[in-house]
Design an enzyme around this catalytic site. Structure first.
Site, PDB file in Angstrom:
ATOM      1  N   ASN A   1       0.820  -1.206   0.000  1.00 47.24           N
ATOM      2  CA  ASN A   1       0.000   0.000   0.000  1.00 47.24           C
ATOM      3  C   ASN A   1       0.854   1.256   0.000  1.00 47.24           C
ATOM      4  O   ASN A   1       1.997   1.245   0.477  1.00 47.24           O
ATOM      5  CB  ASN A   1      -0.903   0.055   1.245  1.00 47.24           C
ATOM      6  CG  ASN A   1      -2.053  -0.919   1.190  1.00 47.24           C
ATOM      7  OD1 ASN A   1      -2.493  -1.322   0.118  1.00 47.24           O
ATOM      8  ND2 ASN A   1      -2.546  -1.308   2.351  1.00 47.24           N
TER       9      ASN A   1
ATOM     10  N   ALA B   1       3.362  -1.849  14.540  1.00 51.89           N
ATOM     11  CA  ALA B   1       3.858  -2.677  15.646  1.00 51.89           C
ATOM     12  C   ALA B   1       3.577  -4.157  15.404  1.00 51.89           C
ATOM     13  O   ALA B   1       4.448  -5.015  15.598  1.00 51.89           O
ATOM     14  CB  ALA B   1       3.229  -2.228  16.960  1.00 51.89           C
TER      15      ALA B   1
ATOM     16  N   ASP C   1       3.026  -5.665  12.541  1.00 49.29           N
ATOM     17  CA  ASP C   1       3.805  -6.143  11.402  1.00 49.29           C
ATOM     18  C   ASP C   1       5.258  -6.382  11.805  1.00 49.29           C
ATOM     19  O   ASP C   1       5.877  -7.364  11.378  1.00 49.29           O
ATOM     20  CB  ASP C   1       3.741  -5.139  10.252  1.00 49.29           C
ATOM     21  CG  ASP C   1       2.333  -4.970   9.717  1.00 49.29           C
ATOM     22  OD1 ASP C   1       1.548  -5.932   9.798  1.00 49.29           O
ATOM     23  OD2 ASP C   1       2.007  -3.870   9.227  1.00 49.29           O
TER      24      ASP C   1
ATOM     25  N   ASP D   1       0.815   4.530   1.977  1.00 49.41           N
ATOM     26  CA  ASP D   1       0.214   5.063   3.206  1.00 49.41           C
ATOM     27  C   ASP D   1       0.191   6.587   3.179  1.00 49.41           C
ATOM     28  O   ASP D   1       1.214   7.233   2.928  1.00 49.41           O
ATOM     29  CB  ASP D   1       1.006   4.609   4.435  1.00 49.41           C
ATOM     30  CG  ASP D   1       0.785   3.149   4.777  1.00 49.41           C
ATOM     31  OD1 ASP D   1      -0.054   2.503   4.120  1.00 49.41           O
ATOM     32  OD2 ASP D   1       1.452   2.657   5.702  1.00 49.41           O
TER      33      ASP D   1
ATOM     34  N   GLY E   1       1.618  -6.740   4.201  1.00 46.48           N
ATOM     35  CA  GLY E   1       2.577  -7.649   3.590  1.00 46.48           C
ATOM     36  C   GLY E   1       3.942  -7.013   3.427  1.00 46.48           C
ATOM     37  O   GLY E   1       4.963  -7.581   3.836  1.00 46.48           O
ATOM     38  N   ALA E   2       3.975  -5.815   2.841  1.00 42.35           N
ATOM     39  CA  ALA E   2       5.253  -5.134   2.625  1.00 42.35           C
ATOM     40  C   ALA E   2       5.926  -4.793   3.942  1.00 42.35           C
ATOM     41  O   ALA E   2       7.152  -4.930   4.086  1.00 42.35           O
ATOM     42  CB  ALA E   2       5.031  -3.872   1.794  1.00 42.35           C
ATOM     43  N   ASN E   3       5.150  -4.336   4.922  1.00 43.70           N
ATOM     44  CA  ASN E   3       5.728  -4.022   6.232  1.00 43.70           C
ATOM     45  C   ASN E   3       6.395  -5.250   6.838  1.00 43.70           C
ATOM     46  O   ASN E   3       7.504  -5.179   7.382  1.00 43.70           O
ATOM     47  CB  ASN E   3       4.650  -3.518   7.185  1.00 43.70           C
ATOM     48  CG  ASN E   3       4.091  -2.158   6.808  1.00 43.70           C
ATOM     49  OD1 ASN E   3       4.658  -1.462   5.973  1.00 43.70           O
ATOM     50  ND2 ASN E   3       2.981  -1.802   7.410  1.00 43.70           N
TER      51      ASN E   3
END
Length: 323
Positions: free
Chosen positions: A12, A255, A257, A14, A42-44
Site C-alpha cells: 500500500n 507494531a 507487522d 500510506d 505484507g510489505a511491512n
C-alpha cells in the site's frame, strides 16, 4: 544459514495524518503533519523480516503507478526478493488513509487496489518459490482464494504456514485447520474464538479453542501486557505470558507487522518459540517509539542494543531492591 521466508500480502501507499484526537462524524480537524510512505501489512512484514536478518521474498501485486514501483524498488534495496511482485494493468497500487492521534493510536481505512487483483493463477506461476521456502507468512489484505491456493501448495511441500489474521474477521474452521501457526492480537483472537482476551486466564481459554480448530502453535499479542505463547509440541499447551517492554508509544501503526516479521526471523534461525516471541516483543516495542509504518521498523543491531539495555536496567533495579 537461516531458513527462507516468503511473505504473501499487500503493498500500500500510506497517507498518514497526525492529529491531536480522532475526528467525530461530521467534524473537520487540522493535523500537525502529513506524510506519504510505503506500507501494507505484507510489505511491512517483509521489510521487518529483511531488516532483522531474514532471508526474505515477497509475492504481491502493485498497480500501474510510480508510487507502487518506488515501493518495489525500496523493498529490493532493503534486501527483499521482489521477482514475484507483479504489476496489474488498469488499476492503482493499494492505498491506506491513516490517522495517528497524540496517544500513538491509529485509525485506518484501506482501498485495496491492486492487492485485490492478486490471483490464484499468479500464485501457481510462482509455486516453485512457495515450495522452496521454509515459512509462508500470510495476512488478510489479499483475496482469501489467493491465500488458500498458497496454503495448498505449502501444505503439500512441508512449508510451514503462519497466518497473521489481520485485518480481523471471522474465519471458517476448514480454513484454520490448514494453518500451522497463528498470530492474532486480542481483538482478532476474540473474533476467532468469541472469548474477550484480557489476561492470562482468558488467553488460555482462547488458545485452547484455536488449538481445537487444528492450529498447533500460536501467539496472542496483548499490547503493553506482553504476548501469550502456546504450543501443542513444546510442553506448554497451557501457555506462557511473556511480559511486554515498558515503552511510551508514539505510533503503533506497524507494531504488529514488526512483531510478525521478527517472530518469523527468530523461528527461521532456530530459536525456541518463547525466545522468538521475546525477540519479537522487543522489536515491536522499539517500533512504537517511532512514527510511520516501514520507517518505524528497527534494524537487527538496534533490537539487540534495546534488549541489552533493558536487561542492564533490570539488573540495576534488581540490585537496588536486594541491597
Amino acid at each position: 544459514m537461516s531458513k527462507q521466508i516468503l511473505v504473501l500480502g499487500s503493498i500500500n501507499v500510506d497517507h498518514v495524518l497526525r492529529v491531536d484526537c480522532f475526528p467525530k462524524p461530521g467534524q473537520t480537524i487540522t493535523g500537525s503533519s502529513y506524510n506519504i510512505m510505503a506500507g501494507g501489512k505484507g510489505a511491512n512484514q517483509a521489510v521487518a523480516c529483511a531488516r532483522l536478518g531474514g532471508n526474505t521474498h515477497m509475492l504481491a501485486s502493485i498497480g500501474q503507478d510510480d508510487l507502487g514501483r518506488e515501493i518495489v524498488q525500496q523493498l529490493s534495496e532493503e534486501g527483499v526478493g521482489t521477482s514475484a511482485i507483479t504489476e496489474v494493468d488498469g488499476t492503482g497500487t493499494g492505498v491506506a488513509l491513516i490517522f495517528v492521534n497524540a496517544k500513538g493510536e491509529n485509525m485506518i481505512g484501506i482501498a485495496s487496489g491492486a492487492n485485490n487483483c492478486l490471483t490464484e493463477a499468479f500464485v501457481d506461476q510462482n509455486d516453485q518459490l512457495v515450495k522452496a521456502v521454509d515459512y509462508l507468512l500470510l495476512q488478510q489484505e489479499v483475496p482469501d482464494s489467493v491465500n488458500l491456493q498458497a496454503i495448498d501448495i505449502a501444505n503439500k511441500h512441508n512449508t510451514a504456514v503462519v497466518l497473521n489474521p489481520a485485518p480481523g474477521r471471522d474465519l471458517p474452521d476448514s480454513f484454520l485447520s490448514l494453518i500451522d501457526f497463528i498470530t492474532p492480537n486480542q481483538t482478532e483472537a476474540e473474533i476467532l474464538t468469541g472469548i474477550k482476551v484480557t489476561d492470562l486466564e482468558s488467553a488460555t481459554i482462547a488458545a485452547a479453542i484455536m488449538h481445537d480448530k487444528g492450529i498447533n502453535d500460536l501467539v496472542i499479542t496483548m499490547g503493553h501486557n506482553g504476548v501469550y505463547v502456546s504450543s501443542m509440541d513444546t510442553g506448554y499447551p497451557q501457555g506462557i505470558l511473556i511480559p511486554g517492554f515498558p515503552v511510551k508509544p508514539i505510533d503503533t501503526t506497524a507494531a504488529g507487522d514488526t512483531f510478525n516479521g521478527a517472530l518469523l526471523v527468530a523461528l527461521a534461525e532456530g530459536k525456541p518459540l518463547v525466545d522468538a516471541a521475546f525477540f519479537a516483543n522487543a522489536s515491536a516495542g522499539l517500533s512504537v517509539m517511532r512514527s510511520g509504518s516501514q520507517s518505524s521498523i528497527p534494524y537487527r543491531f538496534e533490537v539487540e542494543q534495546f534488549i541489552q539495555c533493558d536487561r542492564e536496567i533490570a539488573e540495576v533495579n534488581c540490585s537496588l531492591h536486594t541491597s
